[in-house]
Design a protein around this motif. Structure first.
Motif, PDB file in Angstrom:
ATOM      1  N   GLU A  82      12.846  -1.383  -1.438  1.00  0.00           N
ATOM      2  CA  GLU A  82      12.408  -2.764  -1.213  1.00  0.00           C
ATOM      3  C   GLU A  82      11.181  -2.803  -0.308  1.00  0.00           C
ATOM      4  OE1 GLU A  82      14.114  -6.994   0.617  1.00  0.00           O
ATOM      5  OE2 GLU A  82      15.438  -5.252   0.450  1.00  0.00           O
ATOM      6  N   GLU A 135       7.641  -4.260  -1.507  1.00  0.00           N
ATOM      7  CA  GLU A 135       7.016  -5.341  -0.760  1.00  0.00           C
ATOM      8  C   GLU A 135       5.552  -5.019  -0.454  1.00  0.00           C
ATOM      9  OE1 GLU A 135       7.970  -6.423   3.644  1.00  0.00           O
ATOM     10  OE2 GLU A 135       9.433  -7.472   2.399  1.00  0.00           O
ATOM     11  N   ARG A 175       1.761  -4.090   6.382  1.00  0.00           N
ATOM     12  CA  ARG A 175       1.753  -4.961   5.214  1.00  0.00           C
ATOM     13  C   ARG A 175       0.809  -4.401   4.149  1.00  0.00           C
ATOM     14  NH1 ARG A 175       3.712 -10.136   5.229  1.00  0.00           N
ATOM     15  NH2 ARG A 175       2.139 -10.662   3.665  1.00  0.00           N
ATOM     16  N   GLN A 199       2.382  -7.111  -2.088  1.00  0.00           N
ATOM     17  CA  GLN A 199       1.414  -7.799  -1.236  1.00  0.00           C
ATOM     18  C   GLN A 199      -0.016  -7.398  -1.595  1.00  0.00           C
ATOM     19  OE1 GLN A 199       3.045  -6.519   2.485  1.00  0.00           O
ATOM     20  NE2 GLN A 199       4.410  -8.278   2.675  1.00  0.00           N
TER      21      GLN A 199
END
Length: 383
Positions: free
Chosen positions: A344, A348, A209, A352
């Motif tokens: 994508e 992302e 992430r 984040q």
């Protein structure tokens, strides 16, 4: 050709990743650019995000997609011959005009020939993996004008590599997939990042992430490397059954292989548990017995083990045999929940990271006001 997010504005302008945040979006975008400016410069791309070199997965299609989307794709040469590597590089160049690199294994018997192939075809960033490289290999790459990236398992190794002239260091923790070291990413980052400022350092292993990516950048990293997150990209040629295994898996399902005998060192491999994982233990036991009987040298036995992993990985990635094949995956597999385009995935991660920076700025602009009762309670506690 896929147009990536790298060319878009990280701030608040039309089409920017922080659109809707107004002037604060401009500021958080500028902050992220500042944090990974050194990584972007050494890679020559827009986002300081490297694609991990995954054998059979990191080939022309995925590599080009990562580079086209603003990141830095890296071809996994594995056991390729010079001719095969030449064909792969040329095929990748046909799919992207943006920078990409090639990962070479230091133990490859034709390493210097592979380096020459990279030089002849204008690959200007080479990643050496699989052990401490020789000075001859590093110098050969440097003489071609290309940048040299190397993995360092500890601070001492990193410093030695810097003295050898490498241009960037990659530190990869045990959370990563495939062949791994024994130290976690977080510990390696604490050991190396505060003490190595000579060259850019990229952090890898378990990053899934943007929040984690940002944390390492703020610790001093110049960028990150991700592999597992890209396995289920639309552009990845991995078999649908291989991708489904990743999508269904949790972090705890990616386990490191077991070493049966300390006299017979085996580099741990992290993969999703399946019958092939169990078979690897049986193969180790058989090879240890053969070594004890003098039927095989230790080097021959370890080479046979490596052949097992290479063959098993191909069966899983290409043929879709998720029972008998090797499902090499990092613990970040828990963040792989669906198939996405490479662009994508990168968007992302960046979004984040930007959201964290934006929230932090918002808290700084509007700090909570302590009530008299709260302050009194704190004073009472001190008394």
């Amino acid at each position: 050709m896929t147009e990536g997010i790298g060319g878009t504005d990280l701030s608040a302008g039309e089409g920017g990743l922080a659109s809707g945040w107004g002037i604060e979006g401009e500021r958080v975008g500028a902050e992220l650019k500042r944090l990974w400016a050194r990584g972007r410069d050494v890679l020559g791309c827009d986002l300081a995000i490297m694609g991990g070199a995954m054998t059979w997965v990191s080939e022309r299609n995925l590599v080009a997609a990562i580079s086209n989307a603003g990141g830095f794709g890296v071809i996994a040469s594995g056991s390729m011959s010079p001719a095969l590597l030449s064909a792969e590089i040329q095929a990748t160049k046909a799919l992207t005009r943006r920078p990409f690199g090639v990962n070479l294994i230091t133990l490859h018997p034709q390493l210097l020939d592979l380096i020459d192939v990279c030089a002849d075809l204008g690959v200007d960033r080479v990643v050496l993996a699989g052990g401490l490289p020789s000075s001859a290999a590093v110098n050969r790459i440097k003489q071609s004008g290309a940048g040299v990236f190397c993995f360092a398992p500890a601070l001492g190794f990193a410093r030695k590599l810097v003295r050898m002239g490498v241009d960037a260091i990659i530190i990869e923790g045990s959370e990563a997939g495939g062949h791994i070291g024994r130290v976690s990413t977080g510990v390696l980052a604490q050991e190396i990042l505060p003490h190595l400022a000579d060259v850019p350092v990229f952090v890898a292993g378990g990053i899934g992430r943007g929040e984690a990516m940002l944390a390492y950048l703020e610790m001093g990293a110049s960028g990150v490397q991700l592999g597992t997150r890209f396995v289920c990209a639309h552009e990845s040629i991995a078999h649908p059954r291989f991708k489904q295994a990743f999508i269904r898996a949790a972090a705890r399902d990616a386990v490191a292989s077991v070493q049966l005998d300390p006299r017979f060192p085996v580099i741990p491999v992290r993969a999703l548990g399946n019958p092939a994982t169990e078979r690897f233990v049986a193969i180790q036991r058989r090879l240890i017995d053969r070594c004890a009987k003098g039927e095989l040298s230790q080097k021959e036995a370890q080479l046979e083990i490596e052949h097992f992993w290479a063959g098993a990985l191909r069966r899983a990635v290409i043929d879709g045999d998720v029972e008998a094949g090797s499902l090499m995956a990092g613990q970040s597999v828990g963040f792989v929940t669906r198939e996405q385009s490479t662009a994508e995935i990168l968007e992302e991660l960046v979004s984040q990271a930007l959201a964290v920076l934006a929230a932090r700025r918002e808290r700084a602009r509007h700090p909570p006001v302590a009530s008299p009762q709260t302050l009194l309670g704190r004073r009472d506690a001190r008394e």
